[in-house]
Every structure is written in structure tokens, then in C-alpha cells.
Design an enzyme around this catalytic site. Structure first.
Site, PDB file in Angstrom:
ATOM      1  N   ASN A 196      78.513  27.001  88.167  1.00 56.77           N
ATOM      2  CA  ASN A 196      78.844  27.156  87.653  1.00 56.77           C
ATOM      3  C   ASN A 196      80.443  27.591  87.740  1.00 56.77           C
ATOM      4  OD1 ASN A 196      77.609  30.512  85.835  1.00 56.77           O
ATOM      5  ND2 ASN A 196      78.534  28.415  85.098  1.00 56.77           N
ATOM      6  N   CYS A 241      80.180  38.576  85.757  1.00 54.86           N
ATOM      7  CA  CYS A 241      79.308  37.135  85.566  1.00 54.86           C
ATOM      8  C   CYS A 241      79.343  37.566  87.655  1.00 54.86           C
ATOM      9  CB  CYS A 241      80.407  35.938  85.992  1.00 54.86           C
ATOM     10  SG  CYS A 241      80.050  34.268  86.200  1.00 54.86           S
ATOM     11  N   ASN A 257      77.287  34.167  89.013  1.00 57.04           N
ATOM     12  CA  ASN A 257      77.956  33.205  89.502  1.00 57.04           C
ATOM     13  C   ASN A 257      79.287  33.329  90.285  1.00 57.04           C
ATOM     14  OD1 ASN A 257      75.603  31.453  90.034  1.00 57.04           O
ATOM     15  ND2 ASN A 257      76.014  31.197  88.172  1.00 57.04           N
ATOM     16  N   ASN A 267      76.314  43.950  81.355  1.00 52.98           N
ATOM     17  CA  ASN A 267      76.321  41.745  79.803  1.00 52.98           C
ATOM     18  C   ASN A 267      75.607  42.337  80.100  1.00 52.98           C
ATOM     19  OD1 ASN A 267      75.563  40.175  82.142  1.00 52.98           O
ATOM     20  ND2 ASN A 267      77.519  39.296  81.385  1.00 52.98           N
ATOM     21  N   HIS A 321      72.273  39.778  77.960  1.00 54.60           N
ATOM     22  CA  HIS A 321      70.802  39.106  78.243  1.00 54.60           C
ATOM     23  C   HIS A 321      69.848  39.072  77.361  1.00 54.60           C
ATOM     24  CE1 HIS A 321      73.071  37.617  81.234  1.00 54.60           C
ATOM     25  NE2 HIS A 321      73.588  39.167  81.263  1.00 54.60           N
ATOM     26  N   ASN A 355      74.194  36.342  75.935  1.00 55.46           N
ATOM     27  CA  ASN A 355      73.531  35.550  77.136  1.00 55.46           C
ATOM     28  C   ASN A 355      72.285  34.580  75.976  1.00 55.46           C
ATOM     29  OD1 ASN A 355      76.255  35.260  77.916  1.00 55.46           O
ATOM     30  ND2 ASN A 355      75.480  37.383  78.537  1.00 55.46           N
ATOM     31  N   GLU A 359      75.088  30.689  77.317  1.00 55.39           N
ATOM     32  CA  GLU A 359      75.954  30.982  77.616  1.00 55.39           C
ATOM     33  C   GLU A 359      76.902  31.675  75.928  1.00 55.39           C
ATOM     34  OE1 GLU A 359      77.813  32.776  81.816  1.00 55.39           O
ATOM     35  OE2 GLU A 359      77.264  31.124  82.308  1.00 55.39           O
ATOM     36  N   ARG A 360      76.970  33.102  76.519  1.00 61.29           N
ATOM     37  CA  ARG A 360      77.882  33.963  75.459  1.00 61.29           C
ATOM     38  C   ARG A 360      79.201  32.922  75.250  1.00 61.29           C
ATOM     39  NH1 ARG A 360      78.774  40.032  74.720  1.00 61.29           N
ATOM     40  NH2 ARG A 360      79.209  39.586  77.208  1.00 61.29           N
ATOM     41  N   CYS A 398      73.861  31.280  85.424  1.00 59.13           N
ATOM     42  CA  CYS A 398      74.539  31.868  85.315  1.00 59.13           C
ATOM     43  C   CYS A 398      73.373  33.004  85.924  1.00 59.13           C
ATOM     44  CB  CYS A 398      74.009  32.542  83.350  1.00 59.13           C
ATOM     45  SG  CYS A 398      74.785  33.617  83.051  1.00 59.13           S
ATOM     46  N   GLY A 399      74.664  33.335  86.443  1.00 60.88           N
ATOM     47  CA  GLY A 399      73.909  34.983  87.577  1.00 60.88           C
ATOM     48  C   GLY A 399      73.829  36.340  86.760  1.00 60.88           C
ATOM     49  N   GLY A 435      72.508  36.119  84.399  1.00 58.00           N
ATOM     50  CA  GLY A 435      71.257  36.072  83.528  1.00 58.00           C
ATOM     51  C   GLY A 435      70.239  35.908  84.392  1.00 58.00           C
TER      52      GLY A 435
END
Length: 286
Positions: free
Chosen positions: A17, A80, A82, A169, A171, A202, A220-221, A229-230, A232
Site C-alpha cells: 500500500n 489508513c 498501512n 472508516n 468497511h 471499502n 478501497e473506496r 488495507c490496514g 480493512g
């Protein structure tokens, strides 16, 4: 078009990422109004630096340091996983904040990073990703259910069992028998923009290998398919634990590499610690 000539940045990645990082700790480098267009330019893999997003280092009045992230489409993301490991590597490596433990202000709340060093080189980053919510209004998700846990969602020509979760965020976690059989380019964008997700979402397809191991792929959105995606993966670990598919400790294999998680309970919510690497690729000037 925004003029980025002379802009100094570092390119970093966390298990694939990747992000340009810009230091605005001592003052704004890109004017606020120009940030969306600048990030679209920087993230372009043919005409820019290339990246899954752009990270900004900023001062903070409530934490040791401040963090912002913009997606490749110019929208601002809450956080995020990552990216925050790359952020921790950058601020330590560049001497902006020479602390092995630091608090970071994000749009998803204050996060804590613990850095493991070898010969003063940062090699591993453990992040308390905070607690999650499964409440549909907080995702947000339009539903008559209080929580959407492994419930059916019609997408194009099929029905998926989806778990909706937010870790700051949103998911959508979908457990499947074989992630290699999923056409993510078809179903990823359809779920991201599904009418039940008013702010989009996401999307992650997850294969359970054992109670302590899983494999996942991500749409990813605002970015599309990414190698990792960390947030996620954090959502996957927590969702898998809540559904009884994973134990507290789980190793997740993402296309770009592996992340380790330890799920914990805080009051009535589930949270997780994430541990993984970050890597400086190069320093550059636009």
C-alpha cells in the site's frame, strides 16, 4: 492545474500500500484549496509519483503529531492502517518526532504507534487501531437492522453475506470459500457504491484458513484494488472474531504481505492492535 514544481516528498509503502508523504509539520506546503487536485496529480501512476493516497504530517493540539490522508480521487479519508505505519516510520526516520511511542491525531480519533527499532532503524509498528462499531447508523448504512452481521446483500447478479463495520472508516467484510474465485473488479465497485452505503464503503473478500489465519483481497473506496488495507484488515480481524470465525490473535495474508492482529474488548466494543512493517522507497522532488 496546481503547480507542484519543487515539492519535496518521500515515497513509502506498507506491504504494498504505497503513499507519497509530505511534511507540513512546520507549515503548509500545499494550500488547502489545492490539496484535492494535488493529490490526484501525485497519485497518478503514469503522470505523477503514483500512490494509493497521499499522507500529510501536521502539528496537533491534542496529540504528539497530526495525520491527514487523501485518496487518489482527491477525497479525504478518515484513516489508513498501512498509511499510519508509514507515517510513523517517516516522522521517526526524518527526526520530526524521535519517539518510540507516539500519539497521532487522525480524522478517526487519536491512535497510538509503538515502534520496534533495530540499530535505531524502525522495523515494526504496532498500532492501537481503537474500537469498532457495528451499528448501521454509525457505518453509515441504510438498513432496518441495528447491526448488519453476515446478512444477505444483493449485488448485480448475486447475493453476498456482508458484515458492515466501522473502525473510524466504513468497511464491508464478506467471508467466502475462495478469494481467488472472486471477480473483485466487477463486485468491488458495485458494493462500494451500493445504495445502502450513502458515503460509499471499502470492500473486502476474506477466506478463513484457520481460527488464527486468513487471506483477503480489497477494493478501497476512492482507490480501487490495492495490495493492502490496514483498516480493512483490522475490520476483518474484529468481524471474524465477532462471528466466531477467528480467535483473538490472527495472521492475515494480503496481496502485498502479512499483518498480525490481537483483538481486545473495551467496555462494550471490540478493538484491535495491528502490527506490521513499513518501508521507505525513496525521497524525491516533484
Amino acid at each position: 492545474m496546481v503547480d507542484l514544481k519543487g515539492l519535496k516528498f518521500s515515497k513509502m509503502h506498507g506491504i504494498g500500500n504505497d503513499f507519497p508523504i509530505i511534511n507540513e509539520f512546520d507549515g503548509e506546503v500545499i494550500p488547502e484549496a489545492d490539496k484535492p487536485e494535488a493529490c490526484r496529480m501525485l497519485c497518478h501512476r503514469n503522470f505523477g509519483v503514483g500512490g494509493d493516497g497521499v499522507l500529510f504530517v501536521e502539528p496537533s493540539e491534542v496529540a504528539d503529531i497530526g495525520y491527514r490522508m487523501f485518496n487518489p480521487d482527491g477525497s479525504e479519508a478518515e484513516m489508513c492502517g498501512n498509511g499510519i505505519r508509514c507515517f510513523g516510520d517517516f516522522v521517526y526516520r526524518k527526526g520530526i518526532l524521535k519517539q518510540e511511542k507516539m500519539t497521532v491525531e487522525t480524522r478517526a480519533g487519536i491512535k497510538t504507534i509503538e515502534i520496534t527499532l533495530e540499530n535505531d532503524e524502525p522495523v515494526l509498528f504496532k498500532v492501537d487501531m481503537g474500537t469498532s462499531t457495528f451499528k448501521t447508523p454509525e457505518i453509515p448504512m441504510t438498513s432496518d437492522k441495528d447491526e448488519f452481521l453476515d446478512d444477505e446483500l444483493e449485488v448485480i447478479d448475486t447475493t453476498f453475506n456482508v458484515t458492515a463495520i466501522s473502525v473510524g472508516n466504513p468497511h464491508a467484510i464478506i467471508f467466502v470459500d475462495d478469494v481467488d474465485e472472486i471477480d473483485i473488479d466487477k463486485y468491488g465497485p458495485a458494493i462500494e457504491a451500493h445504495e445502502v452505503f450513502p458515503e460509499k464503503i471499502n470492500v473486502h473478500f476474506v477466506e478463513v484458513i484457520s481460527k488464527n489465519e486468513g487471506k483477503m483481497i480489497t477494493w478501497e473506496r476512492g482507490a480501487g484494488v490495492t495490495l493492502a488495507c490496514g483498516t480493512g484488515a483490522t475490520s476483518t480481524a474484529i468481524s471474524g472474531f465477532k462471528l466466531g470465525l477467528f480467535d483473538e490473535k490472527v495472521l492475515l495474508h494480503l496481496p502485498g504481505g502479512d499483518l498480525r492482529f490481537e483483538v481486545y474488548k473495551k467496555e462494550d466494543a471490540l478493538g484491535a492492535f495491528m502490527e506490521g512493517p513499513a518501508q521507505l522507497v525513496f525521497d524525491g522532488e516533484y
